[in-house]
Design a protein around this motif. Structure first.
Motif, PDB file in Angstrom:
ATOM      1  N   VAL A 179       0.877  -1.156  -0.164  1.00  0.00           N
ATOM      2  CA  VAL A 179      -0.180   0.100   0.063  1.00  0.00           C
ATOM      3  C   VAL A 179       0.736   1.299   0.048  1.00  0.00           C
ATOM      4  CG1 VAL A 179      -1.869   1.064   1.118  1.00  0.00           C
ATOM      5  CG2 VAL A 179      -1.740  -1.386   1.132  1.00  0.00           C
ATOM      6  N   THR A 219      -4.349   6.596  -3.085  1.00  0.00           N
ATOM      7  CA  THR A 219      -3.846   5.493  -2.480  1.00  0.00           C
ATOM      8  C   THR A 219      -3.558   4.115  -3.489  1.00  0.00           C
ATOM      9  OG1 THR A 219      -4.569   6.151  -0.357  1.00  0.00           O
ATOM     10  CG2 THR A 219      -3.841   3.914  -0.522  1.00  0.00           C
ATOM     11  N   ARG A 220      -2.408   3.775  -3.344  1.00  0.00           N
ATOM     12  CA  ARG A 220      -2.455   2.579  -4.533  1.00  0.00           C
ATOM     13  C   ARG A 220      -2.625   1.204  -3.467  1.00  0.00           C
ATOM     14  NH1 ARG A 220       1.670  -0.342  -4.526  1.00  0.00           N
ATOM     15  NH2 ARG A 220       3.314   0.898  -4.149  1.00  0.00           N
ATOM     16  N   VAL A 221      -3.213   0.150  -3.933  1.00  0.00           N
ATOM     17  CA  VAL A 221      -3.176  -1.026  -3.156  1.00  0.00           C
ATOM     18  C   VAL A 221      -2.652  -2.147  -4.161  1.00  0.00           C
ATOM     19  CG1 VAL A 221      -4.510  -2.660  -1.770  1.00  0.00           C
ATOM     20  CG2 VAL A 221      -5.104  -0.231  -1.697  1.00  0.00           C
ATOM     21  N   ASN A 280      -2.316  -2.908  -9.876  1.00  0.00           N
ATOM     22  CA  ASN A 280      -2.219  -1.812  -8.682  1.00  0.00           C
ATOM     23  C   ASN A 280      -3.506  -1.413  -8.897  1.00  0.00           C
ATOM     24  OD1 ASN A 280       0.361  -1.607  -8.278  1.00  0.00           O
ATOM     25  ND2 ASN A 280       0.833  -0.688 -10.108  1.00  0.00           N
ATOM     26  N   HIS A 295      -6.056   1.729  -7.666  1.00  0.00           N
ATOM     27  CA  HIS A 295      -5.901   2.904  -7.116  1.00  0.00           C
ATOM     28  C   HIS A 295      -7.455   3.441  -6.466  1.00  0.00           C
ATOM     29  CE1 HIS A 295      -2.688   2.667 -10.153  1.00  0.00           C
ATOM     30  NE2 HIS A 295      -1.987   3.487  -8.940  1.00  0.00           N
ATOM     31  N   HIS A 336      -7.562  -9.292  -1.286  1.00  0.00           N
ATOM     32  CA  HIS A 336      -7.401  -7.966  -2.124  1.00  0.00           C
ATOM     33  C   HIS A 336      -8.461  -6.971  -1.508  1.00  0.00           C
ATOM     34  CE1 HIS A 336      -5.888  -4.817  -4.781  1.00  0.00           C
ATOM     35  NE2 HIS A 336      -6.706  -4.954  -5.482  1.00  0.00           N
ATOM     36  N   ALA A 344      -7.797  -5.819   1.734  1.00  0.00           N
ATOM     37  CA  ALA A 344      -6.627  -4.763   1.718  1.00  0.00           C
ATOM     38  C   ALA A 344      -7.263  -3.607   1.312  1.00  0.00           C
ATOM     39  CB  ALA A 344      -5.519  -5.024   0.853  1.00  0.00           C
ATOM     40  N   VAL A 345      -8.026  -3.470   0.270  1.00  0.00           N
ATOM     41  CA  VAL A 345      -8.646  -2.129  -0.232  1.00  0.00           C
ATOM     42  C   VAL A 345      -9.585  -1.600   0.966  1.00  0.00           C
ATOM     43  CG1 VAL A 345     -10.325  -1.468  -2.060  1.00  0.00           C
ATOM     44  CG2 VAL A 345      -8.568  -2.846  -2.589  1.00  0.00           C
ATOM     45  N   ALA A 377      -7.520   0.009   3.254  1.00  0.00           N
ATOM     46  CA  ALA A 377      -6.906   1.239   2.888  1.00  0.00           C
ATOM     47  C   ALA A 377      -8.193   2.570   2.680  1.00  0.00           C
ATOM     48  CB  ALA A 377      -6.575   1.257   1.359  1.00  0.00           C
TER      49      ALA A 377
END
Length: 288
Positions: free
Chosen positions: A22, A30-32, A46, A48, A70, A73-74, A77
């Motif tokens: 991240v 923000t990039r995940v 990636n 975004h 994933h 994780a998003v 974020a």
């Protein structure tokens, strides 16, 4: 013709396999990193998240694979940004970018937008070239970037950075396959993004490019011209098959990527046929 020098070789970019999962390349973004690394996806896709800080909203660009890790994780974020999803945008239809679009749209209760109904789904929004989206307290301009695929789009942010999907990669060069891709329109798209004067390129795969975006785009154009000239030079010795051309032009490249190189070669040859510079000769091609 001398091979062009990739300007990124002198930049302090993360080595393959070491990208942060991240990152916040700028306040708007923000990039995940999705957990789908491969020779074609580099470190992974990636995803975004774009939104004005404090707006409480975010746009998901290229959700990537429909993977629960994933998604978790998003969501983490998004929580860090204190933001809810108001739209899901997709650069193009390839599964490593678009697979999660409809499931995540339903999960977040957010509309999906893309260039085609196939990706946007029933009730989704079809994006038009040059359209300006007012979302999550900021603007995203829809930039047509066909070539890698016919439906490929990029998104220019209010900061001047461009989310380029697979149009430009953080490492190496993007593959334009045949018949899905089109080298002629790909080159036009590269020039279109270059003329925007982007402050940064946020790629669908690989690290962010923030040092000199224009230099990378010029390298991409020069690299295509170099490969094209290599093919023409190889054909001066007589007609050759695609496989024979790949063995000559990509001799220094690991053979594991030769199948992808063959597709790229077919796409370049299609351009040269269109221009009347080469012509089919059975299962081979020759100079016109």
């Amino acid at each position: 013709m001398t091979a062009p020098v990739d300007p990124r070789t002198s930049w302090a970019l993360p080595a393959p396999g070491t990208m942060a999962p991240v990152a916040d390349p700028e306040p708007l973004v923000t990039r995940v990193l999705a957990p789908n690394p491969s020779p074609m996806t580099l470190d992974g896709t990636n995803t975004h998240l774009v939104g004005e800080p404090g707006s409480g909203q975010a746009v998901v660009v290229d959700p990537g694979p429909d993977d629960p890790r994933h998604l978790a994780a998003v969501e983490a974020a998004l929580a860090a940004r204190d933001a809810r999803v108001v739209a899901v945008l997709v650069t193009h239809h390839h599964a490593d970018h678009a697979e999660a679009a409809l499931p995540w749209g339903r999960h977040f209760g957010a509309p999906v937008a893309a260039a085609t109904g196939e990706v946007a789904g029933p009730g989704g929004r079809l994006l038009r070239a040059g359209e300006r989206l007012q979302l999550a307290g900021t603007t995203l301009d829809v930039v047509p970037t066909p070539g890698h695929t016919a439906d490929h789009l990029a998104f220019r942010l209010a900061s001047g950075a461009v989310l380029v999907g697979d149009h430009v990669l953080g490492r190496g060069t993007s593959v334009v396959t045949h018949p899905e891709g089109d080298v002629l329109v790909y080159l036009e798209s590269l020039r279109r993004v270059h003329d925007l004067g982007p402050s940064a390129l946020y790629c669908g795969h690989g690290p962010e490019l923030t040092t000199d975006s224009g230099a990378v785009l010029r390298f991409y154009l020069a690299h295509r011209a170099y490969r094209e000239q290599q093919l023409l030079d190889a054909l001066t010795e007589g007609p050759r098959t695609v496989e024979e051309l790949v063995a000559v032009v990509y001799a220094a490249v690991p053979q594991a990527v030769w199948p992808a190189a063959a597709q790229s070669t077919r796409a370049t040859l299609a351009k040269l046929v269109t221009e009347g510079r080469v012509e089919p000769d059975g299962d081979r091609v020759r100079l016109s």
